[in-house]
Design an enzyme around this catalytic site. Sequence first.
Site, PDB file in Angstrom:
ATOM      1  CB  THR A 186      -0.916   0.011   1.234  1.00  0.00           C
ATOM      2  OG1 THR A 186      -1.661  -1.194   1.264  1.00  0.00           O
ATOM      3  CG2 THR A 186      -1.870   1.188   1.188  1.00  0.00           C
ATOM      4  CB  THR A 187       3.771   2.256   2.092  1.00  0.00           C
ATOM      5  OG1 THR A 187       3.023   1.930   3.263  1.00  0.00           O
ATOM      6  CG2 THR A 187       4.568   3.519   2.353  1.00  0.00           C
ATOM      7  CE1 TYR A 201     -16.659   1.408  -3.892  1.00  0.00           C
ATOM      8  CE2 TYR A 201     -17.115  -0.512  -5.267  1.00  0.00           C
ATOM      9  CZ  TYR A 201     -17.454   0.756  -4.821  1.00  0.00           C
ATOM     10  OH  TYR A 201     -18.564   1.376  -5.306  1.00  0.00           O
ATOM     11  CE1 TYR A 238      -1.954  -4.099   6.018  1.00  0.00           C
ATOM     12  CE2 TYR A 238      -1.441  -3.796   3.689  1.00  0.00           C
ATOM     13  CZ  TYR A 238      -1.615  -3.274   4.955  1.00  0.00           C
ATOM     14  OH  TYR A 238      -1.459  -1.927   5.164  1.00  0.00           O
ATOM     15  NE  ARG A 296      -4.670   3.155   2.750  1.00  0.00           N
ATOM     16  CZ  ARG A 296      -3.809   4.143   2.500  1.00  0.00           C
ATOM     17  NH1 ARG A 296      -2.903   4.477   3.394  1.00  0.00           N
ATOM     18  NH2 ARG A 296      -3.846   4.793   1.367  1.00  0.00           N
ATOM     19  CE  LYS A 301       1.300  -3.762   7.137  1.00  0.00           C
ATOM     20  NZ  LYS A 301       1.648  -2.971   5.926  1.00  0.00           N
ATOM     21  CB  ILE A 317       4.950  -4.555   7.680  1.00  0.00           C
ATOM     22  CG1 ILE A 317       5.352  -6.038   7.642  1.00  0.00           C
ATOM     23  CG2 ILE A 317       5.090  -3.926   6.290  1.00  0.00           C
ATOM     24  CD1 ILE A 317       4.536  -6.880   6.684  1.00  0.00           C
TER      25      ILE A 317
END
Length: 292
Positions: free
Chosen positions: A44-45, A107, A133, A138, A161, A203
């Site tokens: 994501t980052t 979503y 994850y 988000r 995660k 992480i």
Amino acid sequence: MFSGSIVALITPLNQDGEVDYQSLQNLVEYHIEAGTDAIVAVGTTGESATLTVEEHVKVVNKTVQFAAGRIPVIAGTGANATHEAVTFSRLLNDSGIAGCLSVTPYYNKPTQEGLYQHFKAISRVSAVPVILYNVPGRTGVDLKPETVARLSKLENIVGLKDATADLSRIAEHRELCGKDFILLSGDDETGLEFVKQGGNGVISVTNNVAAKDMATIYNLAKQGKFDEAETINQSLVGLHKGLFVESSPIPVKWAAYHLNLIQQNHLRLPLTSLSEQSQQVVKAALEQANLA
């Protein structure tokens, strides 16, 4: 391999919006020198949602190439369509990655059974260990501990995660999934406490700009020296918060540029540059951490 201080690496871009591979190579060297335990590429980052499939795969392959076996590379392979996540796994199976990190489908808001079937499909095609994850803030969906437990029974799903910041889940996951299941925090603010309560590592977004301190903190934690680790961690508290003053990775990219870790500070729409007001917040946090 999947423990300690792991960086959720940013993807540097130039002013034309193309990936800046020289800066990417510099970042890999920075983390190797700092003692970071592993790199997550294009999570994501790393702005995975705005990269094309071809770019995504190339950034992972280049990160593996730059690492040259000196640090494990975990590939972000999540997607909100199961077939796309499966495709990423297939494309990266022979890339030299140590594992993959797969986020819950965003979503769509699938049921727990949908989540189970999604990750089961990924596990069937992945030739490397899979880390689940969960980041409900988000994605709009929460991977429940009972579903994690079901998934932990699949052969190559090895860890989670957890970015919920719900520390009560650590003991629950440990009881349901067993002592060998890897638990990684996805929340810098509670990461050290997460490890103290039985987690294996973090992480981290903060690791992008404070790699040496983060490596020291989690090396001390591995040795059970939590008081010493907390002393260092206190200087990073402002950074843990400040790097989320706007949607990540907007603040951490600005910070990396401010510290000359990347050559340019660019993102892809719909992400925009850090506001001047927020720049002051991040700058103050960097100063508090003795980084600027």
